[in-house]
Design a protein around this motif. Structure first.
Motif, PDB file in Angstrom:
ATOM      1  N   PRO A 104     -10.285  12.622  -2.584  1.00 59.05           N
ATOM      2  CA  PRO A 104     -10.658  11.210  -2.730  1.00 59.05           C
ATOM      3  C   PRO A 104     -12.151  11.093  -3.011  1.00 59.05           C
ATOM      4  O   PRO A 104     -12.944  11.792  -2.384  1.00 59.05           O
ATOM      5  CB  PRO A 104     -10.333  10.617  -1.351  1.00 59.05           C
ATOM      6  CG  PRO A 104      -9.369  11.559  -0.734  1.00 59.05           C
ATOM      7  CD  PRO A 104      -9.680  12.913  -1.284  1.00 59.05           C
ATOM      8  N   PRO A 105     -12.537  10.223  -3.958  1.00 60.48           N
ATOM      9  CA  PRO A 105     -13.965  10.049  -4.221  1.00 60.48           C
ATOM     10  C   PRO A 105     -14.653   9.501  -2.983  1.00 60.48           C
ATOM     11  O   PRO A 105     -14.056   8.756  -2.204  1.00 60.48           O
ATOM     12  CB  PRO A 105     -13.999   9.038  -5.374  1.00 60.48           C
ATOM     13  CG  PRO A 105     -12.639   8.436  -5.433  1.00 60.48           C
ATOM     14  CD  PRO A 105     -11.681   9.383  -4.796  1.00 60.48           C
ATOM     15  N   LYS A 106     -15.917   9.896  -2.804  1.00 62.38           N
ATOM     16  CA  LYS A 106     -16.678   9.384  -1.641  1.00 62.38           C
ATOM     17  C   LYS A 106     -16.757   7.863  -1.738  1.00 62.38           C
ATOM     18  O   LYS A 106     -16.967   7.314  -2.815  1.00 62.38           O
ATOM     19  CB  LYS A 106     -18.088   9.966  -1.651  1.00 62.38           C
ATOM     20  CG  LYS A 106     -18.149  11.443  -1.318  1.00 62.38           C
ATOM     21  CD  LYS A 106     -18.334  11.684   0.190  1.00 62.38           C
ATOM     22  CE  LYS A 106     -18.262  13.153   0.551  1.00 62.38           C
ATOM     23  NZ  LYS A 106     -17.030  13.594   1.193  1.00 62.38           N
ATOM     24  N   GLY A 107     -16.558   7.214  -0.631  1.00 58.80           N
ATOM     25  CA  GLY A 107     -16.671   5.755  -0.612  1.00 58.80           C
ATOM     26  C   GLY A 107     -15.501   5.032  -1.259  1.00 58.80           C
ATOM     27  O   GLY A 107     -15.609   3.848  -1.577  1.00 58.80           O
ATOM     28  N   ALA A 108     -14.385   5.733  -1.471  1.00 59.02           N
ATOM     29  CA  ALA A 108     -13.209   5.082  -2.057  1.00 59.02           C
ATOM     30  C   ALA A 108     -12.706   3.997  -1.115  1.00 59.02           C
ATOM     31  O   ALA A 108     -12.691   4.179   0.095  1.00 59.02           O
ATOM     32  CB  ALA A 108     -12.122   6.127  -2.288  1.00 59.02           C
ATOM     33  N   ALA A 109     -12.333   2.874  -1.698  1.00 59.64           N
ATOM     34  CA  ALA A 109     -11.805   1.784  -0.872  1.00 59.64           C
ATOM     35  C   ALA A 109     -10.546   2.269  -0.171  1.00 59.64           C
ATOM     36  O   ALA A 109      -9.777   3.038  -0.712  1.00 59.64           O
ATOM     37  CB  ALA A 109     -11.497   0.582  -1.750  1.00 59.64           C
ATOM     38  N   GLU A 110     -10.354   1.830   1.055  1.00 61.65           N
ATOM     39  CA  GLU A 110      -9.185   2.267   1.795  1.00 61.65           C
ATOM     40  C   GLU A 110      -8.285   1.091   2.108  1.00 61.65           C
ATOM     41  O   GLU A 110      -8.783  -0.019   2.322  1.00 61.65           O
ATOM     42  CB  GLU A 110      -9.608   2.886   3.119  1.00 61.65           C
ATOM     43  CG  GLU A 110     -10.100   4.296   2.950  1.00 61.65           C
ATOM     44  CD  GLU A 110     -10.738   4.772   4.224  1.00 61.65           C
ATOM     45  OE1 GLU A 110     -10.398   4.223   5.284  1.00 61.65           O
ATOM     46  OE2 GLU A 110     -11.577   5.671   4.136  1.00 61.65           O
ATOM     47  N   ALA A 111      -6.997   1.350   2.145  1.00 61.47           N
ATOM     48  CA  ALA A 111      -6.068   0.313   2.569  1.00 61.47           C
ATOM     49  C   ALA A 111      -6.155   0.213   4.080  1.00 61.47           C
ATOM     50  O   ALA A 111      -5.878   1.169   4.783  1.00 61.47           O
ATOM     51  CB  ALA A 111      -4.664   0.679   2.136  1.00 61.47           C
ATOM     52  N   GLN A 112      -6.595  -0.905   4.567  1.00 57.27           N
ATOM     53  CA  GLN A 112      -6.570  -1.132   6.007  1.00 57.27           C
ATOM     54  C   GLN A 112      -6.469  -2.626   6.261  1.00 57.27           C
ATOM     55  O   GLN A 112      -6.475  -3.412   5.335  1.00 57.27           O
ATOM     56  CB  GLN A 112      -7.792  -0.525   6.678  1.00 57.27           C
ATOM     57  CG  GLN A 112      -9.099  -0.925   6.034  1.00 57.27           C
ATOM     58  CD  GLN A 112     -10.247  -0.077   6.566  1.00 57.27           C
ATOM     59  OE1 GLN A 112     -10.060   0.802   7.364  1.00 57.27           O
ATOM     60  NE2 GLN A 112     -11.451  -0.378   6.118  1.00 57.27           N
ATOM     61  N   GLY A 113      -6.383  -3.006   7.504  1.00 57.13           N
ATOM     62  CA  GLY A 113      -6.221  -4.410   7.822  1.00 57.13           C
ATOM     63  C   GLY A 113      -4.755  -4.736   8.025  1.00 57.13           C
ATOM     64  O   GLY A 113      -3.877  -3.899   7.765  1.00 57.13           O
ATOM     65  N   PRO A 114      -4.495  -5.946   8.516  1.00 55.69           N
ATOM     66  CA  PRO A 114      -3.127  -6.307   8.886  1.00 55.69           C
ATOM     67  C   PRO A 114      -2.171  -6.296   7.690  1.00 55.69           C
ATOM     68  O   PRO A 114      -2.584  -6.480   6.550  1.00 55.69           O
ATOM     69  CB  PRO A 114      -3.281  -7.710   9.479  1.00 55.69           C
ATOM     70  CG  PRO A 114      -4.585  -8.209   8.989  1.00 55.69           C
ATOM     71  CD  PRO A 114      -5.453  -7.020   8.758  1.00 55.69           C
ATOM     72  N   ILE A 115      -0.911  -6.106   8.023  1.00 57.78           N
ATOM     73  CA  ILE A 115       0.108  -5.853   7.007  1.00 57.78           C
ATOM     74  C   ILE A 115       0.979  -7.096   6.832  1.00 57.78           C
ATOM     75  O   ILE A 115       1.415  -7.693   7.827  1.00 57.78           O
ATOM     76  CB  ILE A 115       0.962  -4.651   7.467  1.00 57.78           C
ATOM     77  CG1 ILE A 115       0.053  -3.414   7.589  1.00 57.78           C
ATOM     78  CG2 ILE A 115       2.124  -4.400   6.543  1.00 57.78           C
ATOM     79  CD1 ILE A 115       0.663  -2.288   8.385  1.00 57.78           C
ATOM     80  N   SER A 116       1.195  -7.486   5.582  1.00 58.34           N
ATOM     81  CA  SER A 116       2.056  -8.654   5.345  1.00 58.34           C
ATOM     82  C   SER A 116       3.502  -8.197   5.178  1.00 58.34           C
ATOM     83  O   SER A 116       3.770  -7.009   5.008  1.00 58.34           O
ATOM     84  CB  SER A 116       1.601  -9.374   4.075  1.00 58.34           C
ATOM     85  OG  SER A 116       1.905  -8.563   2.954  1.00 58.34           O
ATOM     86  N   MET A 117       4.431  -9.170   5.199  1.00 59.44           N
ATOM     87  CA  MET A 117       5.847  -8.819   5.035  1.00 59.44           C
ATOM     88  C   MET A 117       6.099  -8.293   3.618  1.00 59.44           C
ATOM     89  O   MET A 117       6.986  -7.472   3.401  1.00 59.44           O
ATOM     90  CB  MET A 117       6.748 -10.011   5.363  1.00 59.44           C
ATOM     91  CG  MET A 117       6.769 -10.370   6.846  1.00 59.44           C
ATOM     92  SD  MET A 117       7.070  -8.968   7.971  1.00 59.44           S
ATOM     93  CE  MET A 117       5.506  -8.869   8.836  1.00 59.44           C
ATOM     94  N   ASP A 118       5.280  -8.745   2.658  1.00 54.05           N
ATOM     95  CA  ASP A 118       5.395  -8.181   1.301  1.00 54.05           C
ATOM     96  C   ASP A 118       4.994  -6.707   1.295  1.00 54.05           C
ATOM     97  O   ASP A 118       5.598  -5.888   0.606  1.00 54.05           O
ATOM     98  CB  ASP A 118       4.499  -8.951   0.318  1.00 54.05           C
ATOM     99  CG  ASP A 118       5.080 -10.321  -0.012  1.00 54.05           C
ATOM    100  OD1 ASP A 118       6.287 -10.513   0.294  1.00 54.05           O
ATOM    101  OD2 ASP A 118       4.354 -11.170  -0.549  1.00 54.05           O
ATOM    102  N   ASP A 119       3.932  -6.394   2.087  1.00 52.95           N
ATOM    103  CA  ASP A 119       3.526  -4.980   2.200  1.00 52.95           C
ATOM    104  C   ASP A 119       4.682  -4.145   2.751  1.00 52.95           C
ATOM    105  O   ASP A 119       4.961  -3.044   2.291  1.00 52.95           O
ATOM    106  CB  ASP A 119       2.312  -4.819   3.139  1.00 52.95           C
ATOM    107  CG  ASP A 119       1.046  -5.462   2.571  1.00 52.95           C
ATOM    108  OD1 ASP A 119       0.927  -5.526   1.334  1.00 52.95           O
ATOM    109  OD2 ASP A 119       0.203  -5.902   3.372  1.00 52.95           O
ATOM    110  N   ILE A 120       5.347  -4.708   3.787  1.00 49.57           N
ATOM    111  CA  ILE A 120       6.466  -3.977   4.406  1.00 49.57           C
ATOM    112  C   ILE A 120       7.560  -3.744   3.364  1.00 49.57           C
ATOM    113  O   ILE A 120       8.124  -2.645   3.247  1.00 49.57           O
ATOM    114  CB  ILE A 120       7.064  -4.774   5.587  1.00 49.57           C
ATOM    115  CG1 ILE A 120       5.994  -5.069   6.622  1.00 49.57           C
ATOM    116  CG2 ILE A 120       8.276  -4.055   6.178  1.00 49.57           C
ATOM    117  CD1 ILE A 120       5.892  -4.156   7.785  1.00 49.57           C
TER     118      ILE A 120
END
Lengths: 209, 788
Positions: free
Chosen positions: B126-142
Motif C-alpha cells: 500500500p502506498p504511504k498515506g493511502a486513505a483507509e476505509a474506517q468509520g461506521p458502517i452503513s447497511m449499504d456497506d453490509i
C-alpha cells in the motif's frame, strides 16, 4: 492422419489465429476421416473431401473391444463422447486442453489426451480406456502397484495416470528413474501422489510384468 | 463404564499399521464415480455466462435468443440488471440445455451490456498515506460486503470495531438475511453502537486489519546486538482442484431436492441451500461418493450450486449439472490470500531472539483479509506489528490447506533465517537455541523433530555459511522451517449396526476427500470389533446418514475415529452381554479377536463372530457413537502438533532455475491410525509445497482486470519431473500415541515453501523475497546482490 496433412493443419491454425483446440471444436472439415454415413463432399485443394456437419451424424466406435454407436456433432471430442454418450467415465475432464493428462486413453495402443481428439477421428480405431485394464475382476499389475504404493489420494488424476503408466511400461519395461520422470511428466496430480506413482512403476518394472 | 480409550500398542491389530486404502481399487480401475461422473436420467447440461470485467455494473441482459434456441430448456438470470460485479468471471446468467455444445451456443447468444467501473487487482505494498476505509458502517456497506462474500467473522469484527451509521429496520435485517447474512452478523448489527454523526465511510481499497504490540519493541531493538531487515511474502495462489467445483441438482417432486455435489461438507450443505431456496433443509438430500480434491475450497454450495437447483426448477425438475470449466475454476473457485511483510528482527550476539517488528499487507480479494499468525511458532517477547488488508477485484479468497500458516511460515522463518545468517549461525542451532519461545508442551517435540530431520537430510554435512559454495554456476544450499497446527476432531455422529447374521454396517455423513477417511473408519471399527475390515459395510457421503463435520482444518480423522470408536465399543459390549451366558462368563471377561469372541482367561472357550452375533436374537443392534462426548471419557482426540521441513536445492545462477534436490518432513500427529496413509499425506504435502514454492501464482493483469493464467499450462503445478528424493518420518510411540488422534491434512504443507526459500538463500547468498522462486526473481535477487 498423415504427417503432411497434420503439418498442413498446424499451419492453417497459425494463420487463423485460433488455437488448435478451438479449431478442432469449430471445424467441420476433416481431410483424413474415413467416409461414414455419406457425408457430402467438396473440392478442396484439388481433392474431393468429405464434409461433416453442421449437425449430428452417425458415428461408430470400438471401445475396449466393444462396438458403440452414437449420433454426434463433428465438434464433439472423444472424451465427451466417452463420458456423456457411453457413460465410460474413467477418463476425466480436467484442463480440457491437453495439459494435464487426466483424460489419457489409448488409441491403437498409443496414449492420447482424449480431450483433444475429436470423436470423429477415433472411428475405425481401437480405443482403450482404464476400464478395460482389469481382467476377470483382477487388477492389472500397474493398478495393483498403485494400490500397494498408495499412489492415489483424491484419485481424480489416477485413471489417466494408470493408462499413461501402462503405455509407458509397455514401451519401457525396464525404465530408469530418469526415464520415469521424463516419460510421465505429461500427467499432473494436485494431491502430490508422484512419490507413490514412482514406487508403483518401480514395483512393476522389477517384477517384469 | 466401558473402556473407550485407544488400545495400547500390544493390543492394536490394525491401528497404526501400514494398510492400503480401501477405495484404491475403485479409483485405479476408473469405477469410482465422482460428482462430475454422475449422469442422472434426463440430465441437462448447465453453463454460466460470466462477467468479463473486474468491476462493472450490469446495464442490461438480453436472453431472448438463448430462450428460442432449440435444445435450451431453461435460462436463469443469476445477477440482474443494476447489480455491481466485483471480479472478472462472476456469474451473470445460467442456462440448461440438452447437451453441452448447445448450452455453450446459448451462452454465446446472450447479450449483456456493462458499465465498466475502476478496478484494482494488484496486491502491491500500500502506498504511504493511502486513505483507509474506517468509520461506521452503513447497511449499504453490509450489503456490499455480502455481495463480496466477506467472511462473516470479519464482518462481525468490523461492525464491532467501527459501529454502524443507523439502527436498521427489522425489514432491512430480513433483507440482509435473505442476501446471506449469518445470525452472527445480524446479532452484531443489533448489538452495534450507532454513530450517525460520523457520516459515511470513505471508500478505500486499504483497511487497517491489525495493530498489535507485545512487550517493548523499541527498547528491545535498542538493546539488540544484531538486527536484520528484509522483505518476504507469498502471492495469491489457487486451489486448482482437478475435479472442478460443481453439482447436479434435481427436484424429485415439488419441494424435494436431490443434489450431487463435489463438496468437503456433505452434512453442512443442505442447511446452506435451504435458506436461499426457501425449502426446509430436511427436504434437501445431498450425496457424494468421491471428490476430486477440495483443499479448503469446497465448503459451500456456491452461487453456481444454488443456480443448478433454481434452473432445475425452471426445467420441470430435471437434473441440471454445472461443473466449472477449468478457467472458471482457477478464476473464481478458490484463491489463497497473499501475505507480504517488511520485517525487522533483533537478537543478542549469542543468537537469543529479542524483538520483532513487521508491517504486513496482503489481499483476500474483495473481503480484504486478516494478518497471518506472525511471528510464527516462536513467541518473540517484544513485538510491534501492523497489517493492512487490500480489498481488490481478484475474486473471493477461500481457506487453502492450513489457512494463513504457509504465509506466516514464509514471513517468519525466512526473516529468522536471515537473522541467523547475519549472526553467522547455523540456522539449525539458531532455531534450537530459541526453541523455548515455542509453546511449552511442544518444545521437546520440536527438538526431537529437528534432530531427526537433520540426520535424515544430512544437514551437518550439507550446511555451509550462506553463499559460501564450491565455485561454479550451479550452487547448492539447505534450509529449514517449523510449523504448528491444531487438528482436534470435529463433531461427528456414527451409527453402527450389528446384524444377527454377523454382518456389520456403519453410517456417517462424512466424506473422504482423498485423505483416507473410509479407511480410517474401517480400521478403527475392525480393530475394536476384532473382525476383518472387509467384514464391515461402510456408508458415507449422504445426508441420510448421521451428521459429521466438514473436512477442513484437519478435523476429520479425530472426529470420525472418535465417534466410530465409541460406537464400536458400545456395540461390542452389547454383543458381549448377549454372548456371555453362552460362554458361562461375565461380559467383562470377554474379548473379540480375529473374528472370535472368547474368554480372555481361557481363549479355548469361544464362539465365532457369526455364532456370537446369532445370540443377538431376531433384531439387529444399532448404537450411536458421538464426538465429542463428555459422558463417555476419555477424550479420544487432541490438538496441537509440531513439524519440521528441510529442503536441499540446486540453483543455476546463469538461468535462475531452482530445483529441489531433497526434501525431508518430520511430523507428529498423536496416535496414527494408518502409517501408510499418514506418510502419503506428508509426501503429498512436500510435493504441493514444492509446487507453491517454485511455480504457483495467480497472475492478474491490472489493465484488463483479468487473470492471465487460468489454465494448467501457465498456472503451473509441479510434475513428476520436479520431484526430488523425498523422506518422511512420522513421530510415533511414547509421547505421541497416548495423545489421541490428531488430524494431519494441514501441518506438513505449511513449511516446505519457507524451507525451500531458505535453502535458496543458503545456496546463492541472497534472499529472494517472494514466492514463487521463479528464474526472473532469482536473477533479480542475484543482480541486486552483485550491485550491492
Amino acid at each position: 492422419m498423415r504427417d503432411d496433412d497434420s503439418n498442413k493443419k498446424e499451419k492453417q491454425d497459425e494463420r487463423s489465429g485460433v488455437s488448435r483446440r478451438d479449431f478442432l471444436k469449430i471445424s467441420s472439415i476433416s481431410v483424413a476421416v474415413p467416409l461414414v454415413a455419406g457425408p457430402k463432399a467438396v473440392l478442396a485443394a484439388g481433392e474431393q473431401v468429405p464434409v461433416h456437419g453442421p449437425g449430428a451424424g452417425a458415428m461408430q466406435f470400438t471401445i475396449n473391444g466393444k462396438k458403440y454407436k452414437a449420433n454426434l456433432e463433428p465438434r464433439v471430442t472423444l472424451l465427451d463422447a466417452l463420458r456423456d454418450e457411453f457413460d465410460i467415465t474413467g477418463a476425466k475432464r480436467v484442463c480440457d486442453r491437453a495439459e494435464c493428462g487426466a483424460c489419457t486413453v489409448l488409441i491403437n495402443n498409443k496414449p492420447v489426451y482424449a480431450c483433444s481428439v475429436l470423436a470423429i477421428e477415433a472411428q475405425g480405431k481401437q480405443v482403450t480406456t482404464v476400464e478395460s485394464l482389469m481382467q476377470q475382476g483382477k487388477l492389472h499389475p500397474i493398478q495393483q502397484a498403485f494400490v500397494d504404493n498408495d499412489a492415489s489420494q483424491c484419485g481424480f488424476c489416477t485413471p489417466g495416470f494408470v493408462v499413461a503408466c501402462k503405455a509407458f511400461l509397455d514401451k519401457h519395461p525396464n525404465p530408469t528413474a530418469e526415464d520415469i520422470r521424463h516419460g510421465l511428466s505429461g500427467n499432473l496430480c494436485r494431491c502430490g501422489t508422484y512419490h507413490g506413482i514412482q514406487q508403483a512403476i518401480a514395483q512393476v518394472a522389477q517384477k517384469g510384468a | 463404564m466401558p473402556d473407550y480409550s485407544w488400545p495400547d500398542a500390544g493390543h492394536r491389530t490394525l491401528i497404526g499399521k501400514r494398510i492400503s486404502r480401501v477405495d484404491s481399487p475403485v479409483k485405479v480401475s476408473g469405477q469410482a464415480k465422482y460428482t462430475y461422473d454422475v449422469k442422472r436420467p434426463g440430465l441437462l447440461f448447465g453453463k454460466i455466462l460470466r462477467c468479463p470485467y473486474a468491476h462493472a455494473k450490469v446495464i442490461s441482459i438480453d436472453t431472448s435468443a438463448a430462450e428460442k434456441m432449440p435444445g435450451v430448456k431453461a435460462v436463469h438470470i443469476i445477477q440482474k440488471s443494476n447489480s455491481t460485479i466485483h471480479w472478472a468471471g462472476d456469474e451473470i446468467v445460467a442456462v440448461a440445455a440438452v447437451d453441452e455444445p448447445t448450452a455453450e451456443d446459448a451462452i454465446r447468444s446472450i447479450e449483456v451490456k456493462y458499465q465498466k467501473l475502476p478496478h484494482l487487482v494488484s496486491d502491491a505494498e500500500p502506498p504511504k498515506g493511502a486513505a483507509e476505509a474506517q468509520g461506521p458502517i452503513s447497511m449499504d456497506d453490509i450489503d456490499e460486503m455480502l455481495d463480496n462474500q466477506v467472511p462473516p467473522r470479519q464482518m462481525v469484527e468490523q461492525i464491532q470495531q467501527y459501529g454502524i451509521t443507523s439502527k436498521p429496520e427489522e425489514e432491512t435485517l430480513n433483507g440482509l438475511k435473505e442476501d446471506g447474512a449469518t445470525d452472527d452478523v445480524i446479532n452484531a448489527i443489533r448489538a452495534a453502537t450507532v454513530h450517525p454523526e460520523e457520516g459515511t465511510r470513505p471508500k478505500s481499497n486499504y483497511q487497517k486489519a491489525a495493530a498489535q504490540t507485545v512487550g517493548d519493541g523499541e527498547k528491545a531493538f535498542a538493546q539488540a546486538e544484531v538486527s536484520s531487515e528484509g522483505l518476504y511474502g507469498a502471492p495469491v495462489i489457487t486451489h486448482c482442484c482437478l475435479e472442478s467445483h460443481g453439482s447436479t441438482s434435481e427436484w424429485t417432486d415439488n419441494d424435494h431436492l436431490l443434489v450431487h455435489m463435489s463438496t468437503q461438507n456433505v452434512s453442512g450443505i443442505a442447511g446452506q441451500m435451504a435458506e436461499l431456496l426457501k425449502v426446509p433443509a430436511t427436504n434437501i438430500r445431498v450425496h457424494q461418493d468421491h471428490i476430486g480434491g477440495g483443499f479448503g475450497s469446497k465448503f459451500g454450495p456456491d452461487r453456481w450450486g444454488i443456480a443448478t437447483a433454481e434452473i432445475s426448477k425452471k426445467a420441470d425438475g430435471k437434473p441440471v449439472r454445472i461443473m466449472l470449466e477449468r478457467d472458471s475454476e482457477l478464476k473464481v473457485a478458490g484463491a489463497r490470500p497473499s501475505a507480504y511483510a517488511r520485517v525487522k528482527v533483533g537478537a543478542k550476539k549469542d543468537g537469543t531472539i529479542v524483538a520483532w517488528q513487521s508491517e504486513s499487507w496482503g489481499t483476500g480479494g474483495p473481503g480484504g483479509g486478516g494478518m497471518p499468525p506472525i511471528p510464527y511458532v516462536l513467541s518473540i517477547p517484544n513485538q510491534r506489528k501492523e497489517h493492512t488488508a487490500i480489498r481488490n477485484n481478484i475474486g473471493p479468497a477461500r481457506a487453502w490447506r492450513a489457512p494463513n500458516h504457509p504465509q506466516a511460515a514464509v514471513i517468519t522463518m525466512c526473516a529468522l533465517d536471515d537473522l541467523a545468517a547475519k549472526l553467522n549461525m547455523d540456522p539449525l542451532e539458531f532455531f534450537l537455541k530459541n526453541i523455548e519461545l515455542a509453546t511449552k508442551d511442544r518444545q521437546n517435540t520440536y527438538r526431537e523433530e529437528l534432530g531427526i530431520a537433520s540426520d535424515l537430510m544430512g544437514w551437518k554435512q550439507k550446511w555451509h555459511p550462506r553463499g559460501q559454495n564450491a565455485s561454479g554456476n550451479v550452487v547448492r544450499g539447505v534450509g529449514l522451517s517449523m510449523h504448528t497446527w491444531g487438528g482436534r476432531g470435529h463433531a461427528s455422529d456414527c451409527d453402527l449396526t450389528l446384524h444377527p447374521d454377523g454382518s456389520v454396517d456403519i453410517k456417517l455423513g462424512t466424506q473422504d476427500i482423498g485423505t483416507g477417511t473410509r479407511t480410517t473408519i474401517l480400521i478403527v471399527a475392525a480393530d475394536t470389533l476384532g473382525i476383518p475390515m472387509d467384514g464391515i459395510k461402510l456408508y458415507i457421503g449422504d445426508t441420510l446418514y448421521p451428521p459429521s463435520g466438514g473436512s477442513g482444518g484437519s478435523t476429520t480423522p479425530g472426529g470420525v475415529s472418535s465417534s466410530t470408536r465409541r460406537a464400536a465399543v458400545d456395540a461390542r459390549d452389547a454383543l458381549f452381554a448377549k454372548v456371555a451366558p453362552a460362554l458361562n462368563a461375565q461380559p467383562d471377561d470377554l474379548e473379540s479377536v480375529n473374528g472370535t469372541v472368547r474368554v480372555k482367561s481361557n481363549p479355548s472357550k469361544s464362539l465365532s463372530w457369526k455364532e456370537a452375533c446369532s445370540k443377538l436374537g431376531a433384531m439387529p443392534v444399532t448404537v450411536r457413537g458421538k464426538n465429542p462426548d463428555k459422558s463417555k471419557p476419555p477424550d479420544l482426540t487432541n490438538s496441537g502438533v509440531g513439524g519440521v521441513s528441510m529442503a536441499e536445492v540446486e540453483v543455476d545462477t546463469d538461468t535462475g532455475v531452482v530445483k529441489a534436490k531433497k526434501m525431508v518432513a518430520v511430523q507428529d500427529c498423536g496416535l496414527i491410525i494408518d502409517l501408510k496413509m499418514a506418510e502419503s499425506s506428508c509426501y503429498g504435502a512436500l510435493i504441493m509445497g514444492i509446487s507453491y514454492a517454485l511455480f504457483e501464482e495467480k497472475v492478474m493483469d491490472q489493465t484488463t482486470g483479468r487473470m492471465l493464467n487460468p489454465n494448467m499450462e501457465y498456472y503451473r503445478l509441479a510434475g513428476l519431473n520436479d520431484i526430488p528424493e523425498l523422506v518422511v518420518h512420522m513421530m510415533t510411540g511414547k509421547g505421541y500415541d497416548e495423545r489421541g488422534v490428531i488430524g494431519l491434512g494441514e501441518p506438513p504443507v505449511i513449511s516446505p515453501g519457507a524451507a525451500i526459500s531458505n535453502a535458496v538463500a543458503n545456496a546463492i547468498g541472497v534472499r529472494v523475497p517472494f514466492l514463487p522462486l521463479t528464474p526472473d526473481r532469482v536473477l533479480a535477487a542475484l543482480s541486486q546482490k552483485a550491485g550491492a
